[in-house]
Design an enzyme around this catalytic site. Structure first.
Site, PDB file in Angstrom:
ATOM      1  N   LYS A   1      78.714 -51.299  18.931  1.00 50.01           N
ATOM      2  CA  LYS A   1      78.103 -52.411  18.218  1.00 50.01           C
ATOM      3  C   LYS A   1      76.801 -52.859  18.888  1.00 50.01           C
ATOM      4  O   LYS A   1      75.864 -53.300  18.211  1.00 50.01           O
ATOM      5  CB  LYS A   1      79.095 -53.582  18.128  1.00 50.01           C
ATOM      6  CG  LYS A   1      80.304 -53.284  17.239  1.00 50.01           C
ATOM      7  CD  LYS A   1      79.872 -52.957  15.821  1.00 50.01           C
ATOM      8  CE  LYS A   1      81.037 -52.726  14.884  1.00 50.01           C
ATOM      9  NZ  LYS A   1      80.599 -52.462  13.493  1.00 50.01           N
TER      10      LYS A   1
ATOM     11  N   TYR B   1      84.155 -49.743  21.711  1.00 50.31           N
ATOM     12  CA  TYR B   1      83.830 -50.457  20.477  1.00 50.31           C
ATOM     13  C   TYR B   1      82.636 -51.383  20.684  1.00 50.31           C
ATOM     14  O   TYR B   1      81.686 -51.387  19.886  1.00 50.31           O
ATOM     15  CB  TYR B   1      85.045 -51.255  20.009  1.00 50.31           C
ATOM     16  CG  TYR B   1      84.780 -52.106  18.779  1.00 50.31           C
ATOM     17  CD1 TYR B   1      84.604 -51.518  17.535  1.00 50.31           C
ATOM     18  CD2 TYR B   1      84.717 -53.498  18.875  1.00 50.31           C
ATOM     19  CE1 TYR B   1      84.368 -52.293  16.405  1.00 50.31           C
ATOM     20  CE2 TYR B   1      84.477 -54.273  17.757  1.00 50.31           C
ATOM     21  CZ  TYR B   1      84.300 -53.671  16.524  1.00 50.31           C
ATOM     22  OH  TYR B   1      84.053 -54.442  15.401  1.00 50.31           O
TER      23      TYR B   1
END
Length: 335
Positions: free
Chosen positions: A212, A208
């Site tokens: 980002k 994750y």
């Protein structure tokens, strides 16, 4: 990734989240969050990915309030019509619609772009908002790790396929804008160009954070390309903070408990989380200015590594290969 490395990745992500929660609590107690106010924006068209839920829904609603023709790009057919109806009723803007787009499928993204272009509409704002968070290891339709494929690569492809329309729609003194939603977890992300799919080992937290981080690098390189070509389009990053949405179902149980008990107080509401995206999309203060990382409607500094042009370039080149997009970097910079 070893169990110890995975645990470290998780601790880094939760440490960033905890720090943000404390900062948000202090701000709420001291001065609160104040909604930015903007003039109406008639005759503008915006696409918001993931606009049926959470921050995306609030972003679409706020843009529609300004009189913008909003197209929600999402894969939640079952909620779409109700969402469109509610936004129309809340904003008194009939120019709100839904078009199906599954960011986990390059075929679906291409079909969405084709459908949108058949409408012969301009495009002044693209908000790359949709995403998944801490999901179990699984892949997209095209075989990409889901965080990388949905959060990053899907938006990379979508943006590139819409760039020609954005360029045609922008004008000197009124640029079109690409707003990409990242998060503070990028500060603890590590980009592994040799294993972008997290295939050799998997940590939901690391994957994750990497996705980002990739979004920030992508935005900065995109802005460099746009500036070099002199086109009236800008690209910036919006960081919404820690927001009370439905994305937390896969996180550590302690975080879910805090959210359930105290989320109303220490987390931002979806509306508050959307304000930075809306600010980036419409504020006159950013006219002609891109390559910004925005948090709480203000420019701030992203991770130092994100300013490395060589890292930006390497990720862009790899992303072009994975999506079948022509890499115009060398041509643009005359290399």
């Amino acid at each position: 990734m070893s169990p110890l490395s995975a645990a470290r990745a998780a601790l880094r992500v939760y440490a960033v989240g905890a720090a943000l929660i404390v900062a948000q609590l202090v701000r709420r107690c001291v001065r609160g969050f104040v909604e930015p106010v903007f003039s109406p924006q008639p005759n503008r068209v915006a696409i918001v990915t993931g606009g049926t839920d959470g921050i995306g829904y609030s972003t679409a609603k706020h843009l529609a309030k300004l009189g913008i023709h909003v197209i929600i790009a999402g894969n939640n057919d079952s909620k779409a019509q109700d969402v469109v109806r509610r936004i129309k009723e809340d904003t008194l803007n009939d120019q709100v619609e839904f078009l199906y787009c599954d960011l986990a499928s390059m075929r679906s993204i291409r079909e969405f772009v084709q459908t949108f272009k058949m409408k012969k509409l301009p495009l002044h704002v693209l908000v790359n908002n949709a995403g998944v968070m801490m999901v179990p290891q699984r892949t997209t339709e095209d075989g990409f790790e889901e965080h990388f494929g949905v959060n990053y690569l899907g938006h990379f492809l979508l943006t590139n396929l819409l760039l020609d329309t954005l360029q045609e729609s922008g004008a000197p003194g009124r640029s079109a804008r690409v707003v990409t939603v990242s998060s503070a977890t990028h500060y603890v992300g590590e980009l592994n160009l040799d294993d972008l799919q997290s295939s050799t080992s998997y940590s939901a937290h690391a994957a994750y954070a990497q996705s980002k981080l990739a979004l920030v690098l992508f935005t900065y390189h995109l802005q460099a390309l746009l500036s070099a070509r002199g086109v009236p389009v800008t690209a910036s990053v919006a960081d919404p903070g820690v927001v009370d949405t439905d994305l937390y179902r896969h996180v550590f149980w302690g975080t879910r408990l805090v959210k359930k008990l105290l989320g109303w107080w220490v987390f931002k509401t979806p509306d508050e989380g959307a304000w930075t995206s809306v600010y980036a999309a419409v504020t006159p203060a950013l006219e002609g200015l891109g390559g910004r990382y925005l948090y709480n409607e203000r420019e701030t500094r992203s991770l130092e590594a994100t300013y490395d042009p060589e890292l930006q370039r390497q990720l862009w080149a790899r992303s072009c290969q994975l999506t079948g997009i022509t890499d115009v970097t060398r041509e643009t910079f005359g290399e």
